[in-house]
Design a protein around this motif. Structure first.
Motif, PDB file in Angstrom:
ATOM      1  N   UNK A 526       0.677  -1.432   0.381  1.00 14.33           N
ATOM      2  CA  UNK A 526       0.322   0.003  -0.020  1.00 14.33           C
ATOM      3  C   UNK A 526       1.195   1.448  -0.134  1.00 14.33           C
ATOM      4  N   UNK A 527       2.210   1.272  -0.179  1.00 18.95           N
ATOM      5  CA  UNK A 527       3.147   2.232   0.073  1.00 18.95           C
ATOM      6  C   UNK A 527       2.957   3.254  -0.734  1.00 18.95           C
ATOM      7  N   UNK A 528       2.243   2.744  -2.346  1.00 22.05           N
ATOM      8  CA  UNK A 528       1.929   4.169  -3.211  1.00 22.05           C
ATOM      9  C   UNK A 528       0.753   4.611  -3.234  1.00 22.05           C
ATOM     10  N   UNK A 529       0.098   4.150  -2.730  1.00 20.91           N
ATOM     11  CA  UNK A 529      -1.749   4.278  -2.490  1.00 20.91           C
ATOM     12  C   UNK A 529      -1.733   5.250  -1.137  1.00 20.91           C
ATOM     13  N   UNK A 530      -0.997   5.749  -0.397  1.00 18.12           N
ATOM     14  CA  UNK A 530      -1.596   6.615   0.717  1.00 18.12           C
ATOM     15  C   UNK A 530      -0.068   7.674   0.695  1.00 18.12           C
ATOM     16  N   UNK A 531      -0.681   8.461   1.951  1.00 19.84           N
ATOM     17  CA  UNK A 531       0.509   9.930   1.516  1.00 19.84           C
ATOM     18  C   UNK A 531       1.119   8.987   2.667  1.00 19.84           C
ATOM     19  N   UNK A 532       1.225   8.765   3.838  1.00 13.61           N
ATOM     20  CA  UNK A 532       2.009   8.049   4.163  1.00 13.61           C
ATOM     21  C   UNK A 532       2.824   6.535   4.574  1.00 13.61           C
ATOM     22  N   UNK A 533       3.429   6.065   2.886  1.00 13.76           N
ATOM     23  CA  UNK A 533       3.406   5.759   2.730  1.00 13.76           C
ATOM     24  C   UNK A 533       3.426   4.505   3.032  1.00 13.76           C
ATOM     25  N   UNK A 534       2.068   3.702   3.143  1.00 10.12           N
ATOM     26  CA  UNK A 534       1.390   2.671   3.803  1.00 10.12           C
ATOM     27  C   UNK A 534       0.076   2.542   4.380  1.00 10.12           C
TER      28      UNK A 534
END
Length: 590
Positions: A526-534
């Motif tokens: 999920x690192x590329x789908x959230x602003x926090x990196x996961x």
């Protein structure tokens, strides 16, 4: 003069055959339950609060601290197998408990020294001050931490491996009255855990948070010392299981090896043609005998008598080529328990989140009970624990006898039914956790507090909202974990009683290890789908997506339950030992 009934297969501390009314029984098992309560008083607060120690004192980040806790717990449970095998085949369960208690106490003493001495831990820093650099523990300090931590893990593993099985050894499964008492004993194990845990989650956590971790570890060390002394005081009263001369694990491997060697041999039409030693009265007292069952027939090839003439000339045939029917049946039981074992791993994966991420949720919430008292987040599990202290005696004394009248089963419902109820409740608990996390994040967003400092700027959202997920999971514990202990002990061969109860701890170990892996997989995916990196990356839990992680665990738990339904229907219970005529001291049995 009153006749004394001897207990076959159990001895007293002097090596003489145990006597029913002098050794063992429910009253003596209370010493084991008391020791178990002290052990959980020492360790449960660490399970839920160590993540705070690793973050606040050793300066790990959130994900690193969570993985440290789950890896520690996983290693502890895996090591229980090692201690159990040693206890079953070498030194016995009584000595194993004493040695494990000493090692666990030593580990806690080392952690106490490290927490007290500034030169053994990183320098103090202010994590809220951007100019302050918090260096993570390293070098000799880290080595000291790991030595103390994993001595604690090894000692705790030994107590968890041997205390339940030694307590169950105080009962005779062939005696109907004692068989019912054994079921009560296993329920009592969870009650002892809750009583010790209630002290741990309140007093110990308060000591750790208010007086310092040196005092916290010190109190735990005293509790383990009390557990060891209390257990040792019952030496003259115990029924002691004699370690088996034959290694039961080797016997299982012999069956699998012989079955592969004989894979091309045809099975006889009559199971009576399979190999078994002659069962006479004297042998029956020393050796376990089980009838043949038509399950996992491919293992029966291990008992095929390929050459009757050669067999007659050999008093002791090669055990890697030819095995007894009873030996084969034991191998069948162990093999058929593995799918049940695998289906319980996901539940511990869920438990690991309640011990790590849910505690960090609590730090962001309003912990106020009265004007001057705030509940520590690590003490939150006291709510379901307090409920279980009430519900366990109710379940054991009212529900079980009532269910027994309808089902005719000594435990009320079968072990597998009890486990299934707990698996369903664990899925529900994770669904509740996801809903509560959504509500908590909405409160943070509505009050512009997404970047609030945990502990210093609490959200206007009560910590007691988390009690719902703990409450449901606590009931799941009562059904699944106690059901598993009783299931594994009742189904295992004589020589693997301690090892079999470690199946529970092993499933928990794999669950904790899987938790560490799961956190890393989820963050990478999920690192590329959230602003926090996961979903779980970084230290700001308000900007993470913990709610989605909880929802994922709920769905996985539900899928796991349906898989469990399938494998549990396939399982066939092993024949239970039949009541035998009592052996009376001083009276000729003929």
């Amino acid at each position: 003069m009153q006749e004394e009934e001897l207990i076959d297969g159990k001895v007293d501390w002097r090596g003489r055959t145990a006597v029913r009314h002098k050794h063992g029984g429910m009253k003596v098992s209370l010493l084991v339950l008391g020791a178990f309560a002290f052990e959980n008083m020492a360790t449960l607060s660490l399970a839920v609060n160590l993540v705070s120690y690793f973050i606040g004192v050793m300066h790990f980040d959130l994900a690193g601290a969570a993985n440290m806790v789950t890896n520690f717990a996983g290693v502890s449970y895996i090591l229980s197998i090692v201690v159990a095998v040693i206890a079953d085949t070498w030194i016995g369960r009584y000595k194993s408990v004493l040695i494990s208690g000493f090692i666990e106490c030593l580990g806690l003493v080392l952690l106490t020294i490290q927490a007290h001495r500034p030169n053994l831990k990183p320098a103090l820093c202010n994590p809220t001050d951007i100019t302050s650099v918090c260096e993570k523990v390293k070098g000799k300090q880290e080595a000291f931490l790991f030595i103390g931590l994993y001595l604690l893990a090894f000692g705790s593993a030994g107590l968890k491996a041997c205390l339940p099985s030694h307590g169950a050894d105080q009962f005779d499964e062939r005696n109907p009255k004692e068989a019912k008492q054994m079921s009560s004993f296993f329920n009592g194990l969870l009650l002892a855990l809750c009583i010790g845990g209630s002290v741990s989650l309140t007093f110990n956590v308060w000591i750790q948070d208010s007086k310092g971790w040196d005092w916290g570890f010190g109190v735990s060390a005293i509790a383990i010392a009390c557990a060891t002394i209390l257990f040792a005081s019952g030496l003259s009263l115990y029924r002691i299981h004699v370690a088996q001369k034959a290694n039961a694990i080797i016997e299982l491997l012999q069956v699998y090896t012989a079955a592969i060697r004989n894979i091309n041999l045809p099975l006889p039409a009559d199971s009576e043609d399979l190999y078994e030693i002659e069962q006479d009265k004297e042998a029956a007292m020393e050796i376990e005998f089980l009838p043949h069952r038509n399950t996992l027939r491919f293992l029966d090839k291990a008992a095929i008598k390929a050459n009757d003439v050669q067999l007659e000339k050999q008093e002791n045939p090669n055990p890697w080529k030819l095995c007894r029917v009873t030996q084969v049946e034991n191998a069948k039981v162990i093999l058929s328990m593995i799918p049940i074992f695998c289906c319980t791993i996901i539940m511990t994966l869920c438990l690991a989140q309640l011990q790590t991420f849910s505690v960090q949720q609590g730090f962001t919430m309003d912990r106020k009970i009265t004007k001057n008292f705030h509940i520590p987040p690590a003490s939150l599990p006291i709510l379901p624990v307090a409920f279980l202290i009430i519900i366990i005696p109710f379940y054991d004394r009212i529900c079980v006898p009532l269910l027994r009248k309808f089902t005719g089963i000594p435990t009320g419902i079968t072990h597998l039914q009890r486990i299934g109820v707990g698996l369903v409740l664990s899925s529900i608990s994770m669904a509740i956790a996801a809903i509560v996390e959504v509500k908590r994040k909405n409160v943070a967003r509505d009050h512009n507090m997404l970047d609030a400092i945990p502990g210093l700027q609490p959200l206007p959202f009560s910590i007691f909202w988390l009690s719902f997920q703990y409450f449901v999971f606590g009931i799941a514990d009562m059904f699944t974990y106690v059901g598993l202990l009783e299931f594994f002990y009742s189904q295992a061969p004589k020589g693997l009683k301690s090892t079999s109860t470690c199946f529970l701890w092993s499933s928990m170990a794999l669950g904790y290890f899987l938790s560490s892996i799961m956190v890393q997989i989820v963050n990478r995916a999920t690192k590329n789908h959230t602003a926090s990196g996961g979903w779980l990356a970084g230290n700001n839990i308000n900007r993470n997506h913990l709610n989605l992680f909880y929802l994922l665990l709920s769905v996985l738990s539900l899928i796991n339950f349906f898989a469990y339904l399938f494998v549990s229907k396939m399982y066939k219970y092993r024949p239970q030992p039949q009541p035998q005529a009592p052996t009376v001291k001083g009276v000729d049995s003929q």
